[in-house]
Design a protein around this motif. Structure first.
Motif, PDB file in Angstrom:
ATOM      1  N   VAL B  60       0.889  -1.130  -0.102  1.00 56.54           N
ATOM      2  CA  VAL B  60       0.065   0.057  -0.103  1.00 56.54           C
ATOM      3  C   VAL B  60       0.895   1.368   0.043  1.00 56.54           C
ATOM      4  CG1 VAL B  60      -2.163  -1.096   1.011  1.00 56.54           C
ATOM      5  CG2 VAL B  60      -0.291  -0.350   2.481  1.00 56.54           C
ATOM      6  N   SER B  61       1.648   1.454  -0.863  1.00 54.94           N
ATOM      7  CA  SER B  61       2.770   2.322  -0.995  1.00 54.94           C
ATOM      8  C   SER B  61       2.042   3.815  -1.570  1.00 54.94           C
ATOM      9  CB  SER B  61       3.910   2.018  -1.647  1.00 54.94           C
ATOM     10  OG  SER B  61       3.477   1.696  -3.011  1.00 54.94           O
ATOM     11  N   ASP B  62       0.963   3.710  -2.246  1.00 56.54           N
ATOM     12  CA  ASP B  62       0.743   4.981  -2.755  1.00 56.54           C
ATOM     13  C   ASP B  62       0.358   6.201  -1.827  1.00 56.54           C
ATOM     14  OD1 ASP B  62      -1.548   3.391  -5.526  1.00 56.54           O
ATOM     15  OD2 ASP B  62       0.582   3.615  -5.401  1.00 56.54           O
ATOM     16  N   GLY B  63       0.909   7.603  -2.122  1.00 52.83           N
ATOM     17  CA  GLY B  63       0.659   8.657  -1.210  1.00 52.83           C
ATOM     18  C   GLY B  63       1.800   8.625  -0.061  1.00 52.83           C
ATOM     19  N   TYR B  64       2.668   7.520  -0.175  1.00 49.49           N
ATOM     20  CA  TYR B  64       3.869   7.609   0.995  1.00 49.49           C
ATOM     21  C   TYR B  64       5.033   7.578   0.210  1.00 49.49           C
ATOM     22  CZ  TYR B  64       0.056   5.817   4.057  1.00 49.49           C
ATOM     23  OH  TYR B  64      -1.089   5.743   4.649  1.00 49.49           O
ATOM     24  N   SER B  65       6.029   8.161   0.658  1.00 51.18           N
ATOM     25  CA  SER B  65       7.447   8.051   0.136  1.00 51.18           C
ATOM     26  C   SER B  65       8.286   7.666   1.427  1.00 51.18           C
ATOM     27  CB  SER B  65       8.087   9.265  -0.332  1.00 51.18           C
ATOM     28  OG  SER B  65       8.144  10.319   0.391  1.00 51.18           O
ATOM     29  N   VAL B  66       9.493   7.349   1.552  1.00 48.63           N
ATOM     30  CA  VAL B  66      10.339   6.769   2.599  1.00 48.63           C
ATOM     31  C   VAL B  66      11.848   7.234   2.231  1.00 48.63           C
ATOM     32  CG1 VAL B  66       9.285   4.999   3.318  1.00 48.63           C
ATOM     33  CG2 VAL B  66      10.801   4.472   1.434  1.00 48.63           C
ATOM     34  N   SER B  67      12.434   7.422   3.136  1.00 46.10           N
ATOM     35  CA  SER B  67      14.030   7.611   2.822  1.00 46.10           C
ATOM     36  C   SER B  67      14.929   6.871   4.015  1.00 46.10           C
ATOM     37  CB  SER B  67      14.390   9.028   2.974  1.00 46.10           C
ATOM     38  OG  SER B  67      14.032   9.873   4.259  1.00 46.10           O
ATOM     39  N   ARG B  68      15.965   6.634   3.827  1.00 51.83           N
ATOM     40  CA  ARG B  68      16.821   6.216   4.742  1.00 51.83           C
ATOM     41  C   ARG B  68      18.489   6.588   4.526  1.00 51.83           C
ATOM     42  NH1 ARG B  68      17.451  -0.424   6.372  1.00 51.83           N
ATOM     43  NH2 ARG B  68      18.783   0.028   8.307  1.00 51.83           N
ATOM     44  N   SER B  69      18.839   7.389   5.287  1.00 53.02           N
ATOM     45  CA  SER B  69      20.088   8.242   4.661  1.00 53.02           C
ATOM     46  C   SER B  69      21.142   7.664   5.892  1.00 53.02           C
ATOM     47  CB  SER B  69      20.082   9.515   5.072  1.00 53.02           C
ATOM     48  OG  SER B  69      19.512  10.122   5.952  1.00 53.02           O
ATOM     49  N   LYS B  70      20.573   6.809   7.013  1.00 50.57           N
ATOM     50  CA  LYS B  70      21.527   6.475   7.855  1.00 50.57           C
ATOM     51  C   LYS B  70      20.807   5.108   8.160  1.00 50.57           C
ATOM     52  CE  LYS B  70      21.032   9.756  10.902  1.00 50.57           C
ATOM     53  NZ  LYS B  70      21.107  10.626  12.020  1.00 50.57           N
ATOM     54  N   THR B  71      21.865   3.959   8.832  1.00 52.85           N
ATOM     55  CA  THR B  71      21.287   2.900   9.121  1.00 52.85           C
ATOM     56  C   THR B  71      20.267   3.017  10.002  1.00 52.85           C
ATOM     57  OG1 THR B  71      23.372   1.738   8.819  1.00 52.85           O
ATOM     58  CG2 THR B  71      22.013   0.637   9.971  1.00 52.85           C
ATOM     59  N   GLU B  72      20.310   3.800  11.080  1.00 55.42           N
ATOM     60  CA  GLU B  72      19.504   3.626  12.356  1.00 55.42           C
ATOM     61  C   GLU B  72      18.123   4.462  12.004  1.00 55.42           C
ATOM     62  OE1 GLU B  72      22.388   4.833  11.933  1.00 55.42           O
ATOM     63  OE2 GLU B  72      22.800   6.954  13.241  1.00 55.42           O
ATOM     64  N   ASP B  73      18.180   5.139  10.916  1.00 55.34           N
ATOM     65  CA  ASP B  73      16.728   6.156  10.764  1.00 55.34           C
ATOM     66  C   ASP B  73      16.036   5.630   9.617  1.00 55.34           C
ATOM     67  OD1 ASP B  73      18.245   8.892  12.297  1.00 55.34           O
ATOM     68  OD2 ASP B  73      16.776   7.427  13.215  1.00 55.34           O
ATOM     69  N   PHE B  74      14.839   5.330   9.507  1.00 52.60           N
ATOM     70  CA  PHE B  74      13.866   4.988   8.480  1.00 52.60           C
ATOM     71  C   PHE B  74      12.816   6.088   8.701  1.00 52.60           C
ATOM     72  CE2 PHE B  74      12.615   3.213   4.797  1.00 52.60           C
ATOM     73  CZ  PHE B  74      11.705   2.314   4.928  1.00 52.60           C
ATOM     74  N   LEU B  75      12.660   7.058   7.689  1.00 53.05           N
ATOM     75  CA  LEU B  75      11.488   8.194   7.543  1.00 53.05           C
ATOM     76  C   LEU B  75      10.268   7.750   6.598  1.00 53.05           C
ATOM     77  CD1 LEU B  75      13.861  11.103   7.813  1.00 53.05           C
ATOM     78  CD2 LEU B  75      12.946   9.949   9.652  1.00 53.05           C
ATOM     79  N   LEU B  76       9.116   7.875   7.267  1.00 50.07           N
ATOM     80  CA  LEU B  76       7.969   7.814   6.032  1.00 50.07           C
ATOM     81  C   LEU B  76       7.372   9.065   5.988  1.00 50.07           C
ATOM     82  CD1 LEU B  76       5.808   5.629   4.866  1.00 50.07           C
ATOM     83  CD2 LEU B  76       4.582   5.842   7.037  1.00 50.07           C
ATOM     84  N   THR B  77       7.160   9.445   4.853  1.00 47.97           N
ATOM     85  CA  THR B  77       6.480  10.831   4.480  1.00 47.97           C
ATOM     86  C   THR B  77       5.171  10.751   3.878  1.00 47.97           C
ATOM     87  OG1 THR B  77       8.632  12.010   4.388  1.00 47.97           O
ATOM     88  CG2 THR B  77       6.998  13.271   3.380  1.00 47.97           C
ATOM     89  N   LEU B  78       4.138  11.409   4.490  1.00 45.18           N
ATOM     90  CA  LEU B  78       3.221  11.665   3.683  1.00 45.18           C
ATOM     91  C   LEU B  78       3.113  13.077   3.047  1.00 45.18           C
ATOM     92  CD1 LEU B  78       2.503   9.774   6.019  1.00 45.18           C
ATOM     93  CD2 LEU B  78       0.135  10.299   5.967  1.00 45.18           C
ATOM     94  N   GLU B  79       3.127  13.056   1.575  1.00 46.83           N
ATOM     95  CA  GLU B  79       3.479  14.497   0.988  1.00 46.83           C
ATOM     96  C   GLU B  79       2.424  15.491   1.191  1.00 46.83           C
ATOM     97  OE1 GLU B  79       6.583  15.315  -0.092  1.00 46.83           O
ATOM     98  OE2 GLU B  79       7.317  13.500  -0.461  1.00 46.83           O
ATOM     99  N   SER B  80       1.120  14.837   1.035  1.00 48.21           N
ATOM    100  CA  SER B  80      -0.107  15.576   1.463  1.00 48.21           C
ATOM    101  C   SER B  80      -1.024  14.694   1.887  1.00 48.21           C
ATOM    102  CB  SER B  80      -0.486  16.182  -0.185  1.00 48.21           C
ATOM    103  OG  SER B  80      -1.487  17.018   0.072  1.00 48.21           O
ATOM    104  N   ALA B  81      -1.222  14.809   3.392  1.00 48.98           N
ATOM    105  CA  ALA B  81      -1.896  13.938   4.110  1.00 48.98           C
ATOM    106  C   ALA B  81      -3.659  13.996   3.550  1.00 48.98           C
ATOM    107  CB  ALA B  81      -1.972  14.362   5.651  1.00 48.98           C
ATOM    108  N   THR B  82      -4.233  12.805   3.571  1.00 55.65           N
ATOM    109  CA  THR B  82      -5.471  12.689   3.369  1.00 55.65           C
ATOM    110  C   THR B  82      -6.046  11.914   4.492  1.00 55.65           C
ATOM    111  OG1 THR B  82      -5.327  10.440   2.192  1.00 55.65           O
ATOM    112  CG2 THR B  82      -4.995  12.464   0.947  1.00 55.65           C
ATOM    113  N   SER B  83      -7.280  12.077   4.767  1.00 59.11           N
ATOM    114  CA  SER B  83      -7.925  11.164   5.570  1.00 59.11           C
ATOM    115  C   SER B  83      -7.999   9.741   5.876  1.00 59.11           C
ATOM    116  CB  SER B  83      -9.746  11.576   5.561  1.00 59.11           C
ATOM    117  OG  SER B  83     -10.183  11.426   4.547  1.00 59.11           O
ATOM    118  N   SER B  84      -7.930   9.139   4.402  1.00 58.60           N
ATOM    119  CA  SER B  84      -7.916   7.861   4.217  1.00 58.60           C
ATOM    120  C   SER B  84      -6.519   7.256   4.715  1.00 58.60           C
ATOM    121  CB  SER B  84      -7.707   7.321   2.848  1.00 58.60           C
ATOM    122  OG  SER B  84      -6.834   7.843   2.025  1.00 58.60           O
ATOM    123  N   GLN B  85      -5.556   8.249   4.993  1.00 56.24           N
ATOM    124  CA  GLN B  85      -4.303   7.911   5.940  1.00 56.24           C
ATOM    125  C   GLN B  85      -4.202   7.987   7.315  1.00 56.24           C
ATOM    126  OE1 GLN B  85      -1.979  10.521   3.261  1.00 56.24           O
ATOM    127  NE2 GLN B  85      -0.629   8.822   2.502  1.00 56.24           N
TER     128      GLN B  85
END
Lengths: 113, 112
Positions: B60-85
């Motif tokens: 269910v990846s639509d509407g989400y992006s992620v980044s991992r610039s360091k081993t210890e951190d994993f970020l989840l971003t909702l670029e434009s949040a919707t009520s379904s999220q």
């Protein structure tokens, strides 16, 4: 892709009785089947798991059985106790590299004193 | 808790605003995952990572992006949040060569 169905969605049993939760999966490539327990406000926690080369596994009061031919697996809890009350999830994955788990819908188990 | 910390634990945001959830682990595990949990659906995989800068989509990846610039951190971003999220989001880790997934405590996100 994989689809996991779990039944029942709610289960109520008397303390001391047994509880059984059943799951079916669709992808014959799945070979790893964990069961998770989730208490209110917490993340899921693994309670038992089984691989496809094993038909049954037991850990004290908890057991899991797997029927590869029928593509279903079950969780059995014997001598239930109030602390067994929680939501239980089954899951399936191919068990290699990244564990991309596909979960069932969950079963809310209530143990009545 | 296998050294997993999610932040924030609770968040209320407005529709259309960006939101970032953070998962931090202290044990250098290779694999990290983001799941969402909704009634009647169990947990569903959003994205996962198999190393620094190595990520892939889940169910269910639509509407989400992620980044991992360091081993210890994993970020989840909702670029434009919707009520379904509106959901409870869980981060998980697995060890290299291992199968057991350890989950964080979850982040309850409400989009109004």
């Amino acid at each position: 892709g994989e689809n996991v169905e779990q039944h029942p969605s709610t289960l109520s049993v008397q303390e001391g009785d047994s509880a059984v939760i059943k799951c079916t999966y669709s992808d014959s490539a799945s070979n790893y089947f964990p069961w998770y327990k989730q208490e209110l406000g917490k993340g899921p926690q693994l309670i038992i798991d089984i691989r496809s080369n094993v038909g049954e596994k037991k850990d004290q009061r908890i057991a899991v059985t797997l029927n590869k031919t029928a593509k279903h697996f079950s969780l059995h809890i014997t001598e239930t106790q109030p602390e067994d009350s929680a939501v239980y999830f089954c899951a399936a994955s191919t068990g290699q590299g990244a564990q991309k788990l596909v979960f069932g819908q969950g079963t809310r188990l209530t143990i009545n004193p | 808790d296998a050294g997993i910390t999610q932040s924030p634990r609770h968040k209320v945001t407005e529709t259309g605003t960006p939101v970032t959830l953070r998962c931090h682990q202290t044990e250098n595990h290779r694999y990290m995952y983001w799941y969402r949990q909704d009634p009647g659906h169990g947990l569903r995989l959003i994205h996962y990572s198999y190393g620094v800068k190595d990520t892939d989509k889940g169910e269910v990846s639509d509407g989400y992006s992620v980044s991992r610039s360091k081993t210890e951190d994993f970020l989840l971003t909702l670029e434009s949040a919707t009520s379904s999220q509106t959901s409870v989001y869980f981060c998980a880790i697995t060890q290299t060569g291992g199968t057991e997934a350890f989950f964080g405590q979850g982040t309850r996100l409400t989009v109004v």
